[in-house]
Design an enzyme around this catalytic site. Structure first.
Site, PDB file in Angstrom:
ATOM      1  CG  HIS A 228      -5.776   0.820  12.668  1.00  0.00           C
ATOM      2  ND1 HIS A 228      -6.500   1.979  12.612  1.00  0.00           N
ATOM      3  CD2 HIS A 228      -5.254   0.653  11.431  1.00  0.00           C
ATOM      4  CE1 HIS A 228      -6.421   2.485  11.400  1.00  0.00           C
ATOM      5  NE2 HIS A 228      -5.668   1.700  10.657  1.00  0.00           N
ATOM      6  CD  GLU A 229      -2.701  -1.870  10.672  1.00  0.00           C
ATOM      7  OE1 GLU A 229      -3.240  -2.108   9.567  1.00  0.00           O
ATOM      8  OE2 GLU A 229      -2.300  -0.734  11.003  1.00  0.00           O
TER       9      GLU A 229
ATOM     10  CD  GLU B  85      -6.070   3.426   6.751  1.00  0.00           C
ATOM     11  OE1 GLU B  85      -6.208   3.302   7.982  1.00  0.00           O
ATOM     12  OE2 GLU B  85      -5.517   2.557   6.043  1.00  0.00           O
TER      13      GLU B  85
ATOM     14  CG  HIS C  87      -7.524  -1.746   8.070  1.00  0.00           C
ATOM     15  ND1 HIS C  87      -8.355  -0.788   7.544  1.00  0.00           N
ATOM     16  CD2 HIS C  87      -6.386  -1.087   8.430  1.00  0.00           C
ATOM     17  CE1 HIS C  87      -7.747   0.405   7.590  1.00  0.00           C
ATOM     18  NE2 HIS C  87      -6.560   0.244   8.131  1.00  0.00           N
TER      19      HIS C  87
ATOM     20  CD  GLU D 252      -2.855   1.259   2.351  1.00  0.00           C
ATOM     21  OE1 GLU D 252      -2.704   0.490   3.302  1.00  0.00           O
ATOM     22  OE2 GLU D 252      -3.732   2.125   2.295  1.00  0.00           O
TER      23      GLU D 252
ATOM     24  N   GLY E 293       3.228   2.471  10.752  1.00  0.00           N
ATOM     25  CA  GLY E 293       2.987   1.668  11.953  1.00  0.00           C
ATOM     26  C   GLY E 293       2.794   0.190  11.630  1.00  0.00           C
ATOM     27  CB  ALA E 294       0.872  -2.149  11.529  1.00  0.00           C
ATOM     28  CG  MET E 295       0.146  -3.218   4.854  1.00  0.00           C
ATOM     29  SD  MET E 295      -0.866  -1.771   4.412  1.00  0.00           S
ATOM     30  CE  MET E 295      -2.126  -2.563   3.423  1.00  0.00           C
ATOM     31  CD  GLU E 296      -4.829  -2.005   5.700  1.00  0.00           C
ATOM     32  OE1 GLU E 296      -3.853  -1.583   6.364  1.00  0.00           O
ATOM     33  OE2 GLU E 296      -5.474  -1.293   4.905  1.00  0.00           O
TER      34      GLU E 296
HETATM   35 ZN    ZN Z   1      -5.316   1.802   8.686  1.00  0.00          ZN
END
Ligand code: ZN
Length: 879
Positions: free
Chosen positions: A297-298, A320, A301, A121, A261-264
């Site tokens: 959060h992730e 988001e 998603h 992403e 931070g991170a990715m889903e």
């Molecule tokens: Zn997000």
């Protein structure tokens, strides 16, 4: 080059199936892709050329329906591969060579600490293979990964593992199949020498899911908190949104080098290790809470983002904003709701409001961009979440849930727009949100001025609202927003009065939500025997700048009596702002600074109130930050702001020494006698202990220094240790400070995340000489510009938090930051562009600083070949 929302066109072709094979080697990687494609039936007749995205790929082979193509059959440029299909349905086979081992941009496939990982992403997949790299092209992926077995025993991708095997030459392979259609930005691959912690979750329909968190072997003792957070998230999403997990396995992988931070990624979330690893000895309470929030959060998603995704990147806030709203409600349910709201609002008002007032201001749904990576912003995320919160407030929790159920049911498996989301909310509620949707299209922070008048003869009280919104780039005029204003009217004892508006035959509740929808609008309340005191915008019910002419005495009253916890804090902030602005004025006029004693009185009663949540006490003791004071100034006087705030802090410290010391000692005693627990009552206790310590140290008393050193040395957790280190670093006890820094670094030198904290507290120290300390730290063996966490810890903390040093009048801070941006531009454009933020705010400062800041932006612009990331931000800032 600008990309516009109005130019959106559906894709000419679709990719039903994507079959990928990766051959990972130390000096290159081969990617074979088989794309099963067809003409998009929604796009009419004829076969237009097929334009695939691809960057930094070395094309080795290309075939159309098994026919090898030669250079005459296609066109290649640096970002596209164009060829001519001859049938409605066809298969493309390609092989490319890429170089993850030298990918420093951390986008696409790259190596981090010896492992292979991906970040696709928004547009990273095009650096992996030729593809239709856009979120409205969704495909079923099968992925085979082949690598040397000894160095890369673990081979992961999205979905379920379906086969593994050995190649006999020391290499092995694994094949993964993801049954869900997904856009390429959700693709992920990991190969490395990783250990995992495994657990299980039983979903609400009794499906068993395997949960795995993969980390480097030495971190295996730091994943339990993330695992607990994951299970809580899965349960919460079932209970609050009715959302169940959908694959047999859910994996998280921690990597050390990560831009965000991170990715889903579907079934295979990839995290910055700072958002996974947490245990008492090495991570603070704040870090524990961040891990919990980012894991949630992730995970969330999976529905808000993956099952229902975005049609194009202008719709980024669709996933988001919604997912931030979901994770903030989750955190509020897991911890203290009021404290979570205070933290979020303080952050929004300091940083998002500044963005909204700056050269990069954009609506929650932007309509143009040059580089999409620049639009992963506070506006898309945090303001987007506020917009969802307002819908939730306007509709009520139950109706909002009906709307989200309808949204997920209607659009499962689709790539949709913010309009589709709002439509589902409208259809489920019967509420017309057409005017409300201006929140998606108009940038800038609305102002809401409120005035009052009381008519003693009629027993009526009138609140007059005036809304306006400043111009932002490309948007001179704004139309009125729908602003939900939750309010109550308080009597002289602080009790909420019944609320009866003109036209109502009886009172309706004592705290309610009014909708301000016009530029000017009044509400008149009846049957009020005395003039009430309004408690406005409770819980920060809209992301606006509200002003009401409260006196300091009224604010003190609200601090004590408002039944809305958020507004009690807010009253304290407004009182502090008034007092600090008075001190700033005194400093500017060269007068002696004199602190309004009402602030002392107000904070004393907060400190002495044993029934208040300790985290609330800590929040109320925290004066508005220099960043927030800058944001609310027309022209920010860096020196006066710093001097005023430091003066107030040290006056408060001496005046409130006894209650601070009592609170400190009681909490420190509890910390000493209980083992660390990552729970909100304990977070609360430690936060009060640590803020008390930071005030107490300003008195320079020997007994406080002794307590601080004792806390630093004798504790079982990073929260106490780091807080003690931070106050030492900001003190003038040179010998003790140097000794503490040295022993800390000695003890934690092998823990990169702890060393980030060590860099950060020093970079943020406002004592004179900040820049030279930062420059010296850049030479430290634990520092590297290649690791985004290190860049943020040292350069980001200096430019973003250490305002007095960064804004040194000689421009040295600006020159330093520009140098770092120029160097990062070549290695990691996304990080370069993000570090630029502080320089883009030049309009906030005096003429001489403005000139210096602009000169540095010009120097960056002239420094050579700029990435689109850096070019967009610099050119817009100078426009
Ligand atoms: Zn997000």
């Amino acid at each position: 080059k600008m990309i516009y929302l109005k130019d959106y066109q559906a894709p000419d072709y679709l990719i039903d199936e994507t079959h990928l094979t990766f051959e990972l080697y130390e000096d290159h990687t081969l990617v074979h892709a088989q794309l099963v494609m067809r003409r998009n039936p929604a796009c009419g007749a004829g076969l237009p050329p097929l334009v695939l995205d691809g960057q930094q790929l070395e094309l080795l082979n290309l075939a159309l329906d098994d026919r090898e193509l030669t250079a005459a059959d296609y066109q290649l440029d640096d970002s596209h591969l164009t060829l001519q299909p001859t049938q409605e349905r066809f298969v493309i086979d390609s092989s490319v060579r890429i170089h993850p081992e030298s990918n420093t941009a951390l986008e696409g496939l790259y190596k981090s600490s010896g492992m292979f990982c991906t970040q696709c992403e928004a547009e990273g997949f095009r650096k992996i293979t030729y593809y239709l790299d856009r979120p409205d092209v969704m495909s079923k992926f099968t992925t085979t990964v082949s690598a040397e077995q000894h160095s890369y025993p673990v081979l992961l991708s999205n979905g379920n593992p379906i086969a593994t095997g050995s190649e006999g030459d020391g290499r092995h392979w694994a094949t993964w199949e993801d049954p869900f259609m997904k856009p390429a930005y959700l693709f992920a691959l990991v190969a490395g020498d990783l250990w995992c912690v495994e657990d299980r979750f039983t979903t609400m329909s009794a499906r068993e899911v395997t949960l795995r968190i993969y980390v480097e072997p030495e971190n295996i003792d730091k994943v339990q908190h993330a695992m607990d957070s994951l299970k809580k998230s899965m349960k919460w999403d079932e209970e609050v949104y009715g959302r169940e997990y959908d694959l047999d396995i859910f994996m998280i992988v921690a990597v050390n080098d990560f831009n965000m931070g991170a990715m889903e990624n579907k079934g295979l979330n990839i995290f910055n290790s700072s958002c996974v690893l947490a245990r008492a000895e090495t991570a603070t309470d704040a870090a524990h809470q961040r891990v919990e929030a980012v894991v949630a959060h992730e995970y969330f998603h999976n529905w808000s983002g993956n099952r229902v995704t975005c049609r194009d990147w202008f719709q980024l806030s669709l996933k988001e904003g919604f997912t931030v709203f979901r994770d903030s409600e989750f955190s509020a349910d897991m911890n203290s709701r009021t404290v979570k709201r205070i933290e979020d609002v303080a952050y929004l008002r300091t940083h998002q409001f500044a963005e909204d007032a700056g050269p990069m201001a954009h609506p929650v749904r932007p309509d143009a961009y040059m580089e999409i990576s620049n639009f992963y912003t506070l506006t898309i995320y945090e303001k987007g979440s506020e917009v969802l919160r307002m819908i939730h407030t306007l509709l009520g929790a139950e109706t909002f849930r009906k709307g989200s159920d309808l949204y997920f049911a209607r659009h499962d498996g689709q790539a949709v727009t913010c309009d589709d989301f709002v439509k589902a909310m409208e259809d489920a509620s019967g509420v017309d949100l057409s005017q409300f949707k201006r929140w998606y299209t108009q940038a800038g922070t609305p102002r809401l001025e409120v005035s009052e008048s009381y008519d003693a003869a009629a027993n009526s009280y009138r609140l007059q609202f005036r809304q306006s919104c400043p111009a932002t780039p490309g948007q001179a005029e704004k139309l009125p927003f729908v602003i939900p204003v939750e309010l109550a009217l308080l009597d002289a004892e602080g009790r909420e009065l019944p609320l009866q508006l003109v036209g109502e035959d009886k009172p309706v509740g004592r705290s309610r939500v009014l909708q301000v929808t016009q530029a000017e609008q009044a509400f008149t309340f009846l049957n009020l025997e005395a003039k009430p005191l309004p408690s406005l915008l409770r819980g920060f019910s809209a992301p606006v700048k509200l002003s009401f002419p409260y006196s300091r005495d009224q604010l003190m009253f609200l601090m004590q009596h408002d039944s809305d916890g958020f507004n009690r804090w807010e009253a304290g902030q407004q009182l502090s702002v008034q007092v600090l602005q008075e001190l700033i004025g005194q400093h500017q006029r060269g007068e002696a600074l004199v602190l309004d004693q009402r602030l002392v009185t107000a904070l004393r009663s907060v400190l002495e109130n044993a029934s208040l949540d300790q985290a609330m006490v800590a929040e109320m003791l925290s004066l508005p930050g220099e960043g927030y004071l800058t944001e609310i100034s027309d022209v920010a006087d860096v020196d006066a702001i710093h001097a005023a705030r430091e003066f107030a802090r040290s006056e408060l410290a001496s005046a409130l020494f006894e209650p601070l010391w009592a609170r400190y000692q009681a909490n420190r005693e509890l910390s000493r006698s209980t083992a660390y627990v990552a729970e909100s009552a304990h977070f609360a206790r430690r936060s009060l202990q640590n803020i008390a310590l930071s005030y107490l140290m300003l008195t320079g008393k020997a007994e406080v220094l002794a307590a601080c050193l004792e806390q630093f040395e004798v504790c079982d957790n990073m929260t106490e240790r780091l807080a003690a280190l931070a106050v030492l670093v900001n003190s003038s006890f040179e010998a003790e400070k140097n000794e503490a820094l040295k022993s800390f670094a000695e003890h934690f030198k092998d823990n990169a995340l702890v060393m980030d904290q060590w860099f950060s507290v020093q970079a943020a120290s406002t004592l004179p000489g900040g820049l030279s300390r930062v420059q010296a730290l850049m030479q430290h063996p634990a520092f590297t510009m290649k690791n985004p966490n290190k860049v943020r810890a040292l350069i980001g903390a200096f430019a973003g938090q250490n305002l007095i040093n960064f804004h040194a009048a000689d421009g040295s801070g600006y020159r330093f930051l520009a140098d770092q941006v120029i160097s990062l531009n070549a290695s990691n454009p996304q990080i370069a562009s993000r570090q630029l933020g502080p320089l883009t705010r030049w309009r906030k400062y005096d003429a001489s600083r403005q000139a210096l800041m602009k000169a540095e932006l010009e120097r960056i612009l002239a420094s050579g070949e700029l990435s689109s990331d850096v070019f967009e931000v610099v050119s817009k800032s100078l426009a």
